[in-house]
Design an enzyme around this catalytic site. Structure first.
Site, PDB file in Angstrom:
ATOM      1  N   HIS A 153     -11.331   9.601   6.745  1.00 12.73           N
ATOM      2  CA  HIS A 153     -11.140   9.537   5.351  1.00 12.73           C
ATOM      3  C   HIS A 153     -11.287  10.810   4.458  1.00 12.73           C
ATOM      4  CE1 HIS A 153     -11.727   6.360   1.933  1.00 12.73           C
ATOM      5  NE2 HIS A 153     -10.963   7.414   1.204  1.00 12.73           N
ATOM      6  N   ILE A 154     -10.120  11.692   5.032  1.00 13.44           N
ATOM      7  CA  ILE A 154     -10.028  12.916   4.326  1.00 13.44           C
ATOM      8  C   ILE A 154      -8.724  13.075   3.570  1.00 13.44           C
ATOM      9  CG2 ILE A 154     -11.545  14.053   5.969  1.00 13.44           C
ATOM     10  CD1 ILE A 154      -8.893  15.067   7.645  1.00 13.44           C
ATOM     11  N   SER A 192      -4.716   3.810   2.967  1.00 12.24           N
ATOM     12  CA  SER A 192      -5.308   3.096   1.744  1.00 12.24           C
ATOM     13  C   SER A 192      -6.404   2.767   1.827  1.00 12.24           C
ATOM     14  CB  SER A 192      -4.314   1.924   1.550  1.00 12.24           C
ATOM     15  OG  SER A 192      -4.509   0.883   2.603  1.00 12.24           O
ATOM     16  N   ARG A 193      -6.864   1.715   2.142  1.00 15.23           N
ATOM     17  CA  ARG A 193      -8.295   1.146   2.240  1.00 15.23           C
ATOM     18  C   ARG A 193      -8.489   0.388   3.630  1.00 15.23           C
ATOM     19  NH1 ARG A 193      -9.657   4.640  -0.584  1.00 15.23           N
ATOM     20  NH2 ARG A 193     -10.684   4.582  -2.716  1.00 15.23           N
ATOM     21  N   ASP A 213      -6.759   6.720   8.585  1.00 13.25           N
ATOM     22  CA  ASP A 213      -7.560   7.639   7.753  1.00 13.25           C
ATOM     23  C   ASP A 213      -8.767   6.877   7.480  1.00 13.25           C
ATOM     24  OD1 ASP A 213      -8.604  10.069   6.902  1.00 13.25           O
ATOM     25  OD2 ASP A 213      -7.756   9.617   4.628  1.00 13.25           O
ATOM     26  N   GLU A 255     -16.888   2.404   7.461  1.00 16.65           N
ATOM     27  CA  GLU A 255     -16.944   3.812   7.358  1.00 16.65           C
ATOM     28  C   GLU A 255     -18.503   4.155   7.166  1.00 16.65           C
ATOM     29  OE1 GLU A 255     -14.276   5.197   4.519  1.00 16.65           O
ATOM     30  OE2 GLU A 255     -12.572   4.071   5.491  1.00 16.65           O
ATOM     31  N   ARG A 285       2.156   6.044  -6.833  1.00 17.69           N
ATOM     32  CA  ARG A 285       2.523   7.741  -6.893  1.00 17.69           C
ATOM     33  C   ARG A 285       2.395   8.420  -5.733  1.00 17.69           C
ATOM     34  NH1 ARG A 285      -1.105   6.456 -11.655  1.00 17.69           N
ATOM     35  NH2 ARG A 285      -2.481   5.848 -10.051  1.00 17.69           N
ATOM     36  N   ILE A 286       1.289   7.940  -4.902  1.00 18.80           N
ATOM     37  CA  ILE A 286       1.421   8.552  -3.366  1.00 18.80           C
ATOM     38  C   ILE A 286       2.476   8.364  -2.522  1.00 18.80           C
ATOM     39  CG2 ILE A 286      -0.243   9.037  -1.248  1.00 18.80           C
ATOM     40  CD1 ILE A 286      -2.525   8.660  -3.304  1.00 18.80           C
TER      41      ILE A 286
END
Ligand code: 8YV
Length: 323
Positions: free
Chosen positions: A285-286, A236-237, A261, A266, A155-156
């Site tokens: 990570h925003i 993503s991750r 990101d 983290e 979707r993203i």
């Protein structure tokens, strides 16, 4: 008597009020989110928990004998140990949909910032280094009419492709486990195998979920295939990419820059070499972090939780845990 649940992260007061109508809740009082140890001590008498990113493993489930549902306030659910949850019959939900456009916006912010050196040039101005406007150091790379490669056309990914195609006249290649004919038709994107995408893209975006299959899917071999002036983006991750290989590729100028990101650890360590690289734009990570979207995610997570505890089937049970 109402069902007991634990809210492991700060959520808006109207979401808390909604939950309070159905559940007897205890919440984490700190600023950020309850850690794993805190959770272990809170779940012995709870039937539900709302959290974000904290790992839900066998050990945690053993300390939560009454637990029926874990409601993630995030779309990613790599924090779930699916096997352990299946074994204990614990439901898991996530928050897809409500964050797509917000994350796609952040992705474009990273693409544009890295391509046009926005962060570097900002400090240039502030530090009084602005003498000429013609120094080659200030020249970036065009985003419009270039090629974007999207790894993970979910979707993203599709919302990013829409921006790329119709806002920036870009060619879009995508690589996905399943080819998506309807998306190709609608957005004019082209499917490519991973190596072709890596070889031909000016911007390479990783937007796939983290699974055993995608762990370190971008490694030294993949960086070696990219264009020397490619810009690499990961929202993503962190662990979909071997960060050491990314750092090496940047140090050896195998690619020209990055926008990140997410990270393998983290928050990132301050001695991580990425911190000192001016051609890398770093955000903490925003991706989904606008007020409205975070409110929407919290409300959706709350609805998932309440539905599950009221014996209804919540709309967002993660696919691997669907009956
Ligand atoms: C974070 C995300 O979870 O939805 C996801 O998968 O990565 C983010 O939205 C967010 O930090 C929630 O705290």
């Amino acid at each position: 008597m109402k069902t007991k649940i634990y809210i492991a992260k700060k959520i808006p007061s109207h979401v808390e009020e909604y939950i309070g109508k159905y559940c007897d809740y205890e919440k984490y009082e700190g600023e950020d989110a309850a850690g794993y140890e805190e959770l272990l001590s809170k779940l012995h008498d709870k039937e539900g928990v709302m959290l974000s990113g904290t790992k839900v493993d066998k050990n945690l489930l053993e300390c939560a004998p009454l637990l029926k549902v874990v409601s993630n306030i995030s779309v990613g659910y790599n924090n779930f140990d699916i096997g352990a949850m299946k074994e204990k019959g614990v439901m898991g939900t996530n928050t897809p949909g409500v964050l797509n456009d917000t994350v796609a916006d952040l992705i474009f912010a990273l693409i544009l910032s890295a391509a046009r050196k926005i962060v570097e040039m900002d400090s240039y101005v502030r530090e009084g280094k602005w003498i000429s406007t013609d120094a080659e150091k200030m020249f970036g790379k065009d985003v419009h009419h270039s090629t974007l490669g999207i790894i993970g056309m979910g979707r993203i990914g599709q919302d990013v492709a829409k921006r790329a195609r119709f806002g920036f006249d870009m060619d879009v290649l995508y690589y996905n486990r399943k080819r998506k004919a309807e998306v190709e038709e609608k957005l004019g994107v082209k499917y490519a195998d991973l190596n072709t995408l890596l070889r031909q893209s000016d911007f390479v975006l990783v937007m796939t979920s983290l699974t055993d299959e995608t762990y370190h899917m971008i490694d030294e071999e993949q960086f070696n295939l990219m264009k020397r002036d490619a810009i690499f983006i990961n929202v993503s991750r962190g662990a979909t990419v071997n960060e050491k290989a990314l750092i090496k590729a940047l140090e050896e100028k195998k690619i020209s820059g990055a926008g990140l990101d997410v990270y393998e650890k983290e928050p990132i360590d301050m001695d991580n070499p990425l911190i000192k690289m001016p051609n890398v734009v770093l955000t903490p990570h925003i991706g989904s972090a606008t007020k409205k979207t975070r409110n929407d995610m919290a409300m959706l997570a709350a609805q998932n939780l309440v539905k599950a505890l009221c014996g209804e089937i919540p709309p967002n049970i993660v696919p691997e845990l669907k009956a």
